[in-house]
Design a protein around this motif. Structure first.
Motif, PDB file in Angstrom:
ATOM      1  N   PRO A 275     -10.439   3.465  18.665  1.00  0.00           N
ATOM      2  CA  PRO A 275     -10.849   4.190  17.463  1.00  0.00           C
ATOM      3  C   PRO A 275     -10.402   3.523  16.155  1.00  0.00           C
ATOM      4  CG  PRO A 275      -8.987   5.300  18.472  1.00  0.00           C
ATOM      5  CD  PRO A 275      -9.390   4.178  19.396  1.00  0.00           C
ATOM      6  N   GLU A 276      -9.412   2.613  16.219  1.00  0.00           N
ATOM      7  CA  GLU A 276      -8.930   1.962  15.002  1.00  0.00           C
ATOM      8  C   GLU A 276     -10.049   1.117  14.401  1.00  0.00           C
ATOM      9  OE1 GLU A 276      -7.374   1.466  17.958  1.00  0.00           O
ATOM     10  OE2 GLU A 276      -5.637   2.776  17.726  1.00  0.00           O
ATOM     11  N   CYS A 277     -10.210   1.273  13.074  1.00  0.00           N
ATOM     12  CA  CYS A 277     -11.286   0.523  12.432  1.00  0.00           C
ATOM     13  C   CYS A 277     -10.912   0.227  10.982  1.00  0.00           C
ATOM     14  CB  CYS A 277     -12.591   1.314  12.475  1.00  0.00           C
ATOM     15  SG  CYS A 277     -13.959   0.426  11.704  1.00  0.00           S
ATOM     16  N   PRO A 278     -10.704  -1.044  10.642  1.00  0.00           N
ATOM     17  CA  PRO A 278     -10.384  -1.402   9.267  1.00  0.00           C
ATOM     18  C   PRO A 278     -11.480  -1.019   8.270  1.00  0.00           C
ATOM     19  CG  PRO A 278     -10.046  -3.264  10.728  1.00  0.00           C
ATOM     20  CD  PRO A 278     -10.698  -2.186  11.532  1.00  0.00           C
ATOM     21  N   ILE A 279     -12.722  -0.950   8.730  1.00  0.00           N
ATOM     22  CA  ILE A 279     -13.815  -0.579   7.831  1.00  0.00           C
ATOM     23  C   ILE A 279     -13.617   0.865   7.370  1.00  0.00           C
ATOM     24  CG2 ILE A 279     -16.319  -0.262   7.607  1.00  0.00           C
ATOM     25  CD1 ILE A 279     -16.580  -2.440   9.860  1.00  0.00           C
TER      26      ILE A 279
ATOM     27  N   GLU B 210     -15.420  -8.577   9.854  1.00  0.00           N
ATOM     28  CA  GLU B 210     -14.682  -9.575  10.633  1.00  0.00           C
ATOM     29  C   GLU B 210     -13.353  -9.010  11.129  1.00  0.00           C
ATOM     30  OE1 GLU B 210     -14.283 -13.033   8.173  1.00  0.00           O
ATOM     31  OE2 GLU B 210     -16.444 -13.389   8.136  1.00  0.00           O
ATOM     32  N   ALA B 211     -12.742  -8.111  10.351  1.00  0.00           N
ATOM     33  CA  ALA B 211     -11.445  -7.542  10.714  1.00  0.00           C
ATOM     34  C   ALA B 211     -11.562  -6.449  11.772  1.00  0.00           C
ATOM     35  CB  ALA B 211     -10.752  -6.983   9.473  1.00  0.00           C
ATOM     36  N   CYS B 212     -12.753  -5.952  12.001  1.00  0.00           N
ATOM     37  CA  CYS B 212     -12.959  -4.874  12.966  1.00  0.00           C
ATOM     38  C   CYS B 212     -13.260  -5.462  14.342  1.00  0.00           C
ATOM     39  CB  CYS B 212     -14.117  -3.985  12.508  1.00  0.00           C
ATOM     40  SG  CYS B 212     -14.438  -2.603  13.627  1.00  0.00           S
ATOM     41  N   CYS B 213     -12.551  -4.954  15.350  1.00  0.00           N
ATOM     42  CA  CYS B 213     -12.770  -5.452  16.714  1.00  0.00           C
ATOM     43  C   CYS B 213     -14.124  -5.020  17.271  1.00  0.00           C
ATOM     44  CB  CYS B 213     -11.660  -4.946  17.639  1.00  0.00           C
ATOM     45  SG  CYS B 213     -10.055  -5.644  17.240  1.00  0.00           S
TER      46      CYS B 213
END
Length: 152
Positions: A123-127, A115-118
């Protein structure tokens, strides 16, 4: 009159246990060593097939090799009290419930990370950030902030 001995392939086909696992069960002592032909091929009888089916069913229920060895010993002991069997089953139930709770926790964490990943071209990725974090531990909880969404 006893049935003709079966090859490992036929024993595998009749029990649903692979030949590799049959050999491993023999090596670990869950299954008694097979009789051998003059050429050295393993031969199995009906009792072996029954034991292999028992082992397969116990594995299907998630029992460890050690627990299966204990269950086999109890199964073979016709004078056994059933309390020992029940205790092993109850231990397995508790272990399964613990593992289910762990998996449910993993699923919740992954859902939160997803859910936190756009999921866009950035390139930004909370996962990946979470997977790369060095301070993970069994009790560590970290706040996961969603990335701001670019205009849609």
């Amino acid at each position: 009159m006893s049935a003709a001995p079966l090859t490992i392939g036929e024993a595998s086909r009749r029990t649903g246990v692979s030949a590799k696992m049959i050999r491993w069960y023999e090596a670990t002592g869950l299954l008694p060593p097979a009789t051998r032909s003059e050429a050295g091929y393993r031969h199995y009888g009906e009792a072996d097939l029954h034991t292999l089916r028992f082992i397969r069913r116990a594995r299907d229920l998630g029992f460890s090799v050690g627990a299966i060895a204990d269950l086999l010993a109890l199964w073979r002991d016709r004078a056994r009290p059933s309390a020992g069997v029940k205790a092993i089953a109850q231990d397995q139930i508790a272990d399964l419930r613990r593992r289910i709770a762990e998996m449910e926790g993993m699923a919740r964490t992954l859902e939160h990370l997803a859910e936190a990943c756009c999921g866009d071209e950035r390139p930004e990725c909370p996962i990946l950030d979470d997977l790369a974090a060095a301070d993970h531990g069994p009790t560590r909880r970290r706040a996961i902030r969603p990335l701001p969404r670019r205009g849609r």
